[in-house]
Design an enzyme around this catalytic site. Structure first.
Site, PDB file in Angstrom:
ATOM      1  N   GLU A 331       0.790  -1.230   0.000  1.00  0.00           N
ATOM      2  CA  GLU A 331       0.000   0.000   0.000  1.00  0.00           C
ATOM      3  C   GLU A 331       0.818   1.274   0.000  1.00  0.00           C
ATOM      4  O   GLU A 331       0.285   2.356  -0.225  1.00  0.00           O
ATOM      5  CB  GLU A 331      -0.987   0.023   1.170  1.00  0.00           C
ATOM      6  N   ASN A 332       2.134   1.183   0.234  1.00  0.00           N
ATOM      7  CA  ASN A 332       2.948   2.390   0.131  1.00  0.00           C
ATOM      8  C   ASN A 332       3.281   2.737  -1.312  1.00  0.00           C
ATOM      9  O   ASN A 332       3.914   3.768  -1.562  1.00  0.00           O
ATOM     10  CB  ASN A 332       4.236   2.256   0.951  1.00  0.00           C
TER      11      ASN A 332
END
EC number: 2.8.3.5
Length: 517
Positions: A331-332
């Site tokens: 998700e980064n």
């Protein structure tokens, strides 16, 4: 035509910053770039963990001495780096963030009532800033439905008398019913909550390269939240590693156009790795964790896009079954996460959501965090595997907060479990005191309500059956019986007519995620 362009640009800059200045954006130092940040200002700060963090600009803010700052950032750094520098000097009065579990100074200041804290799901936070920069005042999202994010009551401030009594809590969100945008035409409306956009007086971002026009290029996963943050500041200041001549950047490869950027400062590269994690030739995992990871790997389906949480879920990638190929989403801001690097090939700009150094597989891609959560909320990932502190018989889960004791933050978990993808929880069956983590109802604040599909522990595998409003035991761990599982499981459950011994994936194909610190 050129005169018209200049006139419009000046009008835009007057509206954004309240200043009538020329187009010169390059300043000499971080101190000069930040010297008009005054007490009480609101700051949006880019970065994820210690990657893509404008560390030199943060040092500039420290030098201003400005206090009573209201800071918004996905993470809070560590005690020694990133935003930790501002917590050391007690210049922050309110912190808005998502995952805050790596900074003990911050945690103590919060629990001692010295600062106010607003926890927001990471995808929601990214979208709130993206929306602000796009002129969208509010939006509806599934993230947080059924939790304290929707209903209010999340601790925001504790008393200063040492009692840890909560003296301020979050407020409820407005809700509405909508059909999921990409759902089939016959899908029923479901509940969404209203989130308001979030801007700031100043936005501090970190980029790899810039030109004098303010066009920015980020490097690998250091992009993370920076592009959204850059759009949402009334004054945006970019710290970059290199300023190149005008025309040197390929217009096709610019990530943040200069229209969003007011000031640029070149700063020393601070290549900090928060969790140096290297591939190990010797693959060893704790017995119960290995059992859980081996079983969870059998939930992977060929062709899936998969998001793995930190801890036990990360280990699952070591046991991907033969003839199954998956793509890991982080998700980064990365698709195609590869194995941990060998010693000497690690890169501070290439990390996963657990802040560990990783590599990129062929076909990998990098993108901003708001784009990453668009993938998640849009149900483009098929499977999410997460850890949890508690799971209920109804498929509720809690994994981010113990009021008055532990403050981790939900990170991206609320977005992941609300996305509509299949959610598998991997966790040890009991806590360190021997208490069941599978309960009739969760006693901790919920991460998601009715979101879990499957629970995998070292002792058993359960399916959550919404139609039957409960759990069904489908596999029994080695050395366990139905009776021994009942003894350590507080939640009631039924037993499948076809209950089996717990299955497991074979030996690892490669030590993709075996850590060596």
């Amino acid at each position: 035509m050129q005169a018209c362009r200049s006139s419009l640009s000046l009008v835009g800059r007057r509206w954004k910053s309240g200043l009538t200045t020329n187009r010169k954006k390059v300043v000499a130092s971080a101190e000069e770039a930040t010297n008009d940040i005054l007490p009480g200002a609101s700051l949006l700060v880019g970065g994820f963990g210690l990657t893509g963090v404008p560390e030199n600009l943060i040092r500039g803010v420290v030098a201003t001495g400005a206090d009573d700052l209201k800071v918004v950032s996905s993470n809070v750094g560590t005690a020694e780096r990133g935003l930790g520098l501002l917590f050391q000097t007690k210049q922050i009065s309110k912190m808005t963030g998502s995952y805050v579990g790596e900074n003990e100074i911050f945690e103590q200041q919060f629990l001692n009532g010295e600062i106010e804290v607003e926890l927001i799901p990471m995808g929601t936070l990214a979208e709130k800033m993206r929306a602000a920069g796009a002129g969208v005042p509010a939006f509806f999202t599934r993230t947080g439905v059924g939790t304290l994010v929707q209903h209010g009551g999340m601790p925001m401030r504790y008393s200063t008398d040492g009692s840890r009594n909560v003296i301020k809590t979050s407020t409820p969100r407005m809700a509405g019913l909508f059909k999921p945008p990409l759902a089939p035409p016959d899908a029923k409306p479901t509940e969404y909550i209203l989130e308001q956009a979030m801007s700031g007086d100043f936005a501090l971002v970190k980029a790899w390269k810039a030109d004098p026009e303010g066009n920015l290029v980020y490097r690998m996963t250091s992009r993370n939240h920076n592009p959204a943050v850059a759009t949402a500041g009334r004054i945006t200041i970019a710290e970059v590693e290199e300023i190149v001549p005008l025309g040197s950047l390929d217009p096709n490869e610019i990530h943040t156009p200069g229209i969003y950027v007011d000031r640029i400062v070149q700063g020393d590269r601070i290549g900090v790795i928060e969790r140096l994690t290297l591939a190990s030739k010797k693959f060893t995992v704790d017995g119960s964790r290995e059992t859980i990871a081996r079983r969870a790997a059998l939930e992977l389906v060929d062709g899936d896009y998969v998001n793995l949480g930190i801890g036990i879920p990360t280990l699952v990638s070591n046991y991907v079954p033969e003839k199954v190929e998956i793509t890991l989403q982080s998700e980064n801001g990365m698709l195609g996460v590869g194995p941990f690097p060998s010693s000497g090939s690690e890169d501070c700009d290439l990390i996963n959501a657990g802040k560990q150094t990783v590599t990129a597989l062929d076909g990998a891609s990098y993108f901003s965090a708001d784009q990453s959560f668009a993938m998640i909320r849009g149900a483009h990932c098929q499977l999410t595997i997460l850890g949890s502190m508690q799971v209920s018989m109804h498929g509720d889960m809690s994994n981010y907060l113990i009021p008055g004791k532990l403050v981790k933050g939900m990170g991206g978990a609320m977005d992941l479990v609300a996305s509509g993808s299949r959610v598998v929880v991997t966790m040890e069956h009991c806590d360190k005191h021997g208490n069941s983590k599978i309960l009739p109802s969760c006693t901790l604040p919920l991460t998601g309500k009715g979101v879990v599909d499957t629970i995998i522990t070292e002792k058993a595998v359960f399916k959550v059956l919404p139609d039957l409003n409960g759990l069904q035991l489908i596999e029994v761990g080695k050395g366990e019986t139905v009776d021994t599982i009942r003894e350590v499981t507080e939640a009631p459950f039924t037993v499948s007519d076809d209950v089996k011994p717990m299955r497991e994936s074979r030996l690892p194909r490669h030590s993709m995620m075996s850590p060596e610190y």
